[in-house]
Design an enzyme around this catalytic site. Sequence first.
Site, short mmCIF file in Angstrom:
data_model
loop_
_atom_site.label_atom_id
_atom_site.label_comp_id
_atom_site.label_asym_id
_atom_site.label_seq_id
_atom_site.Cartn_x
_atom_site.Cartn_y
_atom_site.Cartn_z
N SER A 131 -10.80 123.17 -25.20
CA SER A 131 -11.43 123.87 -26.33
C SER A 131 -12.89 124.16 -26.05
CB SER A 131 -11.39 122.99 -27.58
OG SER A 131 -10.09 122.60 -27.87
N HIS A 152 -6.34 129.18 -23.95
CA HIS A 152 -6.64 128.39 -25.14
C HIS A 152 -5.70 128.79 -26.28
CE1 HIS A 152 -9.82 127.19 -28.36
NE2 HIS A 152 -9.01 126.19 -28.09
N GLU A 164 -6.77 132.59 -26.49
CA GLU A 164 -8.08 132.99 -25.99
C GLU A 164 -8.04 132.76 -24.47
OE1 GLU A 164 -11.12 130.51 -27.76
OE2 GLU A 164 -12.46 132.21 -28.06
N ASN A 202 -14.42 128.31 -31.02
CA ASN A 202 -15.06 127.06 -31.42
C ASN A 202 -16.57 127.19 -31.58
OD1 ASN A 202 -12.93 125.24 -31.89
ND2 ASN A 202 -12.47 125.34 -29.71
N1 LIG Z 1 -5.89 119.88 -31.48
C1 LIG Z 1 -6.18 121.17 -31.53
O1 LIG Z 1 -6.14 121.80 -32.59
C2 LIG Z 1 -6.51 121.90 -30.25
C3 LIG Z 1 -6.51 123.32 -30.27
C4 LIG Z 1 -6.76 124.01 -29.08
C5 LIG Z 1 -7.03 123.30 -27.91
N2 LIG Z 1 -7.06 121.92 -27.93
C6 LIG Z 1 -7.31 121.24 -26.66
O2 LIG Z 1 -6.06 120.83 -26.12
C7 LIG Z 1 -6.23 119.62 -25.36
C8 LIG Z 1 -5.31 118.57 -25.92
O3 LIG Z 1 -5.63 118.36 -27.28
P1 LIG Z 1 -4.58 117.68 -28.29
O4 LIG Z 1 -5.08 117.94 -29.66
O5 LIG Z 1 -3.20 118.04 -27.92
O6 LIG Z 1 -4.84 116.13 -27.95
P2 LIG Z 1 -3.86 114.90 -28.21
O7 LIG Z 1 -4.74 113.70 -28.28
O8 LIG Z 1 -2.94 115.17 -29.34
O9 LIG Z 1 -2.97 114.85 -26.88
C9 LIG Z 1 -3.49 114.62 -25.59
C10 LIG Z 1 -2.36 114.09 -24.72
O10 LIG Z 1 -2.85 113.92 -23.38
C11 LIG Z 1 -2.16 112.81 -22.85
N3 LIG Z 1 -2.86 112.31 -21.67
C12 LIG Z 1 -4.03 111.67 -21.61
N4 LIG Z 1 -4.34 111.37 -20.34
C13 LIG Z 1 -3.34 111.87 -19.58
C14 LIG Z 1 -3.08 111.90 -18.17
N5 LIG Z 1 -3.93 111.36 -17.31
N6 LIG Z 1 -1.94 112.50 -17.73
C15 LIG Z 1 -1.07 113.05 -18.61
N7 LIG Z 1 -1.26 113.05 -19.96
C16 LIG Z 1 -2.39 112.47 -20.42
C17 LIG Z 1 -2.14 111.80 -23.99
O11 LIG Z 1 -1.14 110.81 -23.81
C18 LIG Z 1 -1.85 112.70 -25.18
O12 LIG Z 1 -0.45 112.78 -25.43
C19 LIG Z 1 -7.71 119.27 -25.44
O13 LIG Z 1 -8.35 119.79 -24.31
C20 LIG Z 1 -8.16 119.98 -26.71
O14 LIG Z 1 -9.51 120.28 -26.72
C21 LIG Z 1 -6.79 121.21 -29.07
#
Ligand SMILES: NC(=O)c1ccc[n+]([C@@H]2O[C@H](COP(=O)([O-])OP(=O)(O)OC[C@H]3O[C@@H](n4cnc5c(N)ncnc54)[C@H](O)[C@@H]3O)[C@@H](O)[C@H]2O)c1
Length: 294
Positions: A131, A152, A164, A202
């Site tokens: 993000s 994204h 994005e 963002n």
């Molecule tokens: N939550 C949102 O609304 C949103 C929207 C767009 C982008 N993002 C981006 O997406 C990414 C993930 O966000 P999220 O909300 O899904 O987070 P989340 O915390 O729900 O999930 C992250 C996942 O990564 C896994 N993980 C951590 N370390 C790992 C590794 N070494 N190998 C494999 N898996 C691993 C965790 O177990 C977890 O299941 C981030 O970069 C975030 O900025 C989030």
Amino acid sequence: MPWWRRSPHNDTGGDLLKVSVIGAGTMGSGIAQVFAMAGDETTLIDIYKEALQKGKANIERSLQKLGEKSALSTEPDKILSSITFSSSLDSCKDSSLIVEAVFERLDIKKDIFSKIAEIISPGTIIASNTSSISINLLSSYVKEPENFIGMHFFNPPPIMKLVEIVKGRRTSESVTKKIGDISRSLGKDPVFVNDYPGFISNRVLMPMLRESIISLEQGIASVEDIDKTVKLGLNHPMGPLTLCDFIGNDVVYDIMTVLFNEFGDPHYKPPVLLRNMVFSGKLGRKTGEGFYKY
Ligand SMILES: NC(=O)c1ccc[n+]([C@@H]2O[C@H](COP(=O)([O-])OP(=O)(O)OC[C@H]3O[C@@H](n4cnc5c(N)ncnc54)[C@H](O)[C@@H]3O)[C@@H](O)[C@H]2O)c1
């Protein structure tokens, strides 16, 4: 049919798009579902077995709902069973596209890119769903920065139309075009942006979420009335504090921290209230409590 698109659900042939999504959380599970719904050969990877189980349950629930609304061209069970769930990064070795969606933490993303660099084939496209972390910086951890890009997605990925697409300085034009085409083939409507902190979404959203949290911190209005003001007065579909809970307050905190460090602008400084909520596990929907209780 282009190389990256095939449809096993209607036997039209063509080459396979083999996709691995790394991280089975809120975003990764939804992104894997989107690719599987389009018929791509999809693997969802998470090193934590519990996260994989939770991700699978999320996909099952979402497919069920979409099925009830007649929004799927294939049976939900068939789509679910087409996804491979794996707790080993090795499973991404034959993929033509890898989408990284792990925690918004540079050290973790860097570690993953270094590990997969040893097992993937030349030409594999790596897309990060970050993000806020710089695509140029992330691309310095891979062997082929020309094949590295930001993809994204928005939450929840099966519903939200926007992708994005973030071009790094070394991302090739052909990879940018390919990711645009793939996004459209998933039913998404992409925008193309250059790598700059927070991209567009963002950069615009975080100051609003921050002001909403600070309004609560300063006792100006209740959680409900802050959300109601933005919904009814500014015509947003969702209040900002509901949105924080939906995104995940830890993710919001991490994004604000990155943007504050990058811009040095107090408009992005994570509020103390948000910090304290994150430290006490009030992450929003995913932990059952955030600004609201679930
Ligand atoms: N939550 C949102 O609304 C949103 C929207 C767009 C982008 N993002 C981006 O997406 C990414 C993930 O966000 P999220 O909300 O899904 O987070 P989340 O915390 O729900 O999930 C992250 C996942 O990564 C896994 N993980 C951590 N370390 C790992 C590794 N070494 N190998 C494999 N898996 C691993 C965790 O177990 C977890 O299941 C981030 O970069 C975030 O900025 C989030």
